[in-house]
Design a protein around this motif. Structure first.
Motif, PDB file in Angstrom:
ATOM      1  N   ALA A 101       0.968  -1.088   0.069  1.00 24.09           N
ATOM      2  CA  ALA A 101       0.188  -0.235   0.309  1.00 24.09           C
ATOM      3  C   ALA A 101       1.244   1.116   0.201  1.00 24.09           C
ATOM      4  N   THR A 102       0.456   2.657  -0.465  1.00 23.84           N
ATOM      5  CA  THR A 102       1.480   3.097  -0.697  1.00 23.84           C
ATOM      6  C   THR A 102       1.608   3.939   1.121  1.00 23.84           C
ATOM      7  N   ILE A 103       1.898   4.723   1.244  1.00 29.29           N
ATOM      8  CA  ILE A 103       2.774   5.626   2.026  1.00 29.29           C
ATOM      9  C   ILE A 103       2.170   6.745   2.112  1.00 29.29           C
ATOM     10  N   ARG A 104       0.887   7.164   2.188  1.00 30.73           N
ATOM     11  CA  ARG A 104       0.851   8.756   2.425  1.00 30.73           C
ATOM     12  C   ARG A 104       1.278   9.344   3.515  1.00 30.73           C
ATOM     13  N   SER A 105       1.488  10.377   4.084  1.00 33.30           N
ATOM     14  CA  SER A 105       1.857  11.474   4.642  1.00 33.30           C
ATOM     15  C   SER A 105       1.469  12.831   4.004  1.00 33.30           C
ATOM     16  N   THR A 106       0.746  13.880   5.401  1.00 37.04           N
ATOM     17  CA  THR A 106       0.468  15.207   5.154  1.00 37.04           C
ATOM     18  C   THR A 106       1.121  16.166   6.346  1.00 37.04           C
ATOM     19  N   VAL A 107       1.795  16.529   5.697  1.00 32.54           N
ATOM     20  CA  VAL A 107       2.226  17.778   6.779  1.00 32.54           C
ATOM     21  C   VAL A 107       1.622  18.474   6.856  1.00 32.54           C
ATOM     22  N   HIS A 108       2.292  20.520   7.942  1.00 36.08           N
ATOM     23  CA  HIS A 108       1.408  21.145   7.777  1.00 36.08           C
ATOM     24  C   HIS A 108      -0.418  21.431   7.764  1.00 36.08           C
ATOM     25  N   TYR A 109      -0.717  20.800   8.866  1.00 33.90           N
ATOM     26  CA  TYR A 109      -2.285  20.216   9.296  1.00 33.90           C
ATOM     27  C   TYR A 109      -2.238  21.210   9.791  1.00 33.90           C
ATOM     28  N   GLY A 110      -3.807  21.944   9.431  1.00 33.82           N
ATOM     29  CA  GLY A 110      -4.179  22.887  11.072  1.00 33.82           C
ATOM     30  C   GLY A 110      -3.224  23.716  11.225  1.00 33.82           C
ATOM     31  N   SER A 111      -3.299  24.470  12.367  1.00 30.80           N
ATOM     32  CA  SER A 111      -2.647  25.578  12.432  1.00 30.80           C
ATOM     33  C   SER A 111      -2.329  25.394  14.315  1.00 30.80           C
ATOM     34  N   ASN A 112      -0.854  25.823  14.131  1.00 31.60           N
ATOM     35  CA  ASN A 112      -0.486  25.123  15.313  1.00 31.60           C
ATOM     36  C   ASN A 112      -0.682  23.249  15.922  1.00 31.60           C
ATOM     37  N   TYR A 113      -0.821  23.161  15.518  1.00 30.86           N
ATOM     38  CA  TYR A 113      -1.586  21.664  16.017  1.00 30.86           C
ATOM     39  C   TYR A 113      -0.776  20.936  16.515  1.00 30.86           C
ATOM     40  N   ASN A 114      -0.654  20.689  18.182  1.00 32.78           N
ATOM     41  CA  ASN A 114       0.258  20.050  18.467  1.00 32.78           C
ATOM     42  C   ASN A 114      -0.448  18.229  18.637  1.00 32.78           C
ATOM     43  N   ASN A 115      -0.666  17.632  17.874  1.00 35.52           N
ATOM     44  CA  ASN A 115      -1.249  16.294  17.218  1.00 35.52           C
ATOM     45  C   ASN A 115      -0.388  15.784  15.921  1.00 35.52           C
ATOM     46  N   ALA A 116      -0.372  14.460  16.261  1.00 35.71           N
ATOM     47  CA  ALA A 116      -0.028  13.219  15.042  1.00 35.71           C
ATOM     48  C   ALA A 116      -0.882  12.276  15.140  1.00 35.71           C
ATOM     49  N   PHE A 117      -1.586  11.960  13.773  1.00 34.61           N
ATOM     50  CA  PHE A 117      -2.427  10.529  13.645  1.00 34.61           C
ATOM     51  C   PHE A 117      -2.121  10.420  12.646  1.00 34.61           C
ATOM     52  N   TRP A 118      -3.246   8.979  12.615  1.00 35.59           N
ATOM     53  CA  TRP A 118      -3.259   8.134  11.297  1.00 35.59           C
ATOM     54  C   TRP A 118      -4.583   8.124  11.237  1.00 35.59           C
ATOM     55  N   ASN A 119      -5.206   8.572   9.518  1.00 33.86           N
ATOM     56  CA  ASN A 119      -6.737   9.207   9.788  1.00 33.86           C
ATOM     57  C   ASN A 119      -7.184   7.575   9.482  1.00 33.86           C
ATOM     58  N   GLY A 120      -6.823   6.546   9.319  1.00 38.92           N
ATOM     59  CA  GLY A 120      -7.355   4.759   8.522  1.00 38.92           C
ATOM     60  C   GLY A 120      -6.761   5.012   7.624  1.00 38.92           C
ATOM     61  N   SER A 121      -6.334   5.869   6.937  1.00 38.67           N
ATOM     62  CA  SER A 121      -5.281   5.533   5.349  1.00 38.67           C
ATOM     63  C   SER A 121      -4.159   6.443   5.374  1.00 38.67           C
TER      64      SER A 121
END
Ligand SMILES: Cc1cccc(C(=O)O)c1OC(=O)C1CC1
Ligand SMILES: [Zn+2]
Length: 304
Positions: A101-121
């Motif tokens: 499966a392709t491993i996709r990351s999105t960075v710069h999510y939200g504003s001053n966002y103190n979190n990281a997560f796997w969103n199911g995809s």
């Protein structure tokens, strides 16, 4: 102009220089890694500080990913590649679904966002607010933690609440350690960048950051899905005892086998003890020193 896999370079969140597997098309460079076996692709996007994903592909004009805002992109891409390599080389798993499966990351999510997560995809990382967190993809143990949520989802499927949820969290922390074994701390590279010596969690000393480390300290609560980030201290401590007594090489085989062969969505701590012991017996025998190491680790945290 033909499309081609290329090699770029850039600076990570902490200013460290890294070589990157990139892709050039139409004179633009992309964080798109096509070097993995069996067509496993690793690709990185930016949400440009909006709260949408995946956002748009991270691009650069000359394959030198050196601007101060590109550090999060560089590290998400580079560390995802490292985690892919770990699961393939150490456990012969081809991406989180064991099917490329392709491993996709999105960075710069939200504003001053103190979190990281796997969103199911895919993986999603905030930039942090600069006080609680620096950009969260800047820590290999966090990237490994998030990608292990995907592995867990596609294998044991541990439900994200109460004891199964605390196990889900613990397996992500434990594989975070296996990727980043210099210390037993979690997230220390990006947590409170203006303060040294602290971390989100510790496997060796869960109580240092407010977690229980024995079953008689289990926290019954409705917050955080039944305290999944709190009660993970108990299996995390058992993992620490296991690793420090039998070593990382045997421990990681045992943990991977338990996660992918024996654990189920509703497994609790006691079942995890049994699954890890069975995995150890399968791999090294029930009379092995490894078996005694795992048994005494779970005895010490009061889980039978
Ligand atoms: C920072 C953070 C906030 C909320 C959930 C998670 C989560 O992924 O459970 C999270 O990431 C971690 O715990 C990683 C290990 C540091
Ligand atoms: Zn987690």
């Amino acid at each position: 102009v033909n499309d081609a896999a290329t090699t770029g370079s850039g600076y990570g969140v902490k200013g460290d220089r890294k070589t990157l597997n990139t892709y050039s098309s139409g004179g633009t460079y992309y964080l798109y890694d096509v070097t993995k076996p069996m067509n496993g692709v690793i690709e990185t996007f930016s949400a440009q500080n909006r709260s949408t994903y995946p956002g748009s592909r991270s691009v650069d004009s000359n394959n030198a990913w050196t601007s101060s805002t590109q550090g999060a992109d560089v590290d998400a891409h580079y560390y995802a590649g490292q985690v892919y390599d770990y699961y393939k080389n150490t456990h012969n798993r081809n991406s989180f679904d064991n099917n490329g499966a392709t491993i996709r990351s999105t960075v710069h999510y939200g504003s001053n966002y103190n979190n990281a997560f796997w969103n199911g995809s895919q993986m999603v990382y905030g930039d942090g607010d600069g006080s609680v967190f620096a950009p969260l993809s800047g820590a290999l143990d966090i990237v490994a933690h998030e990608l292990t949520h995907a592995v867990t989802e596609r294998s044991a499927g541990l439900e994200y609440r109460n004891q199964s949820g605390a196990l889900n969290e613990s397996f992500s922390d434990v594989f975070g350690y296996f990727l980043d074994p210099q210390d037993y701390l979690m997230g220390e590279d990006v947590y409170t960048p203006t303060k040294s010596g602290d971390a989100l969690r510790s496997l060796s000393n869960p109580s240092q950051f407010g977690q229980p480390e024995h079953m008689n300290q289990y926290v019954n609560t409705t917050s955080d899905n039944g305290g999944v980030h709190t009660n993970s201290g108990i299996p995390n401590k058992a993992a620490y005892y296991t690793i420090s007594s039998i070593g990382k090489a045997q421990a990681e085989k045992i943990y991977y086998r338990a996660l992918t062969v024996y654990l189920t969505p509703t497994s609790n701590f006691s079942y995890a003890r049994a699954a890890l012991l069975q995995s150890t017996a399968d791999l090294y025998g029930s009379g092995s020193s490894a078996y005694n190491g795992v048994k005494s680790a779970w005895d010490k945290v009061g889980v039978y």
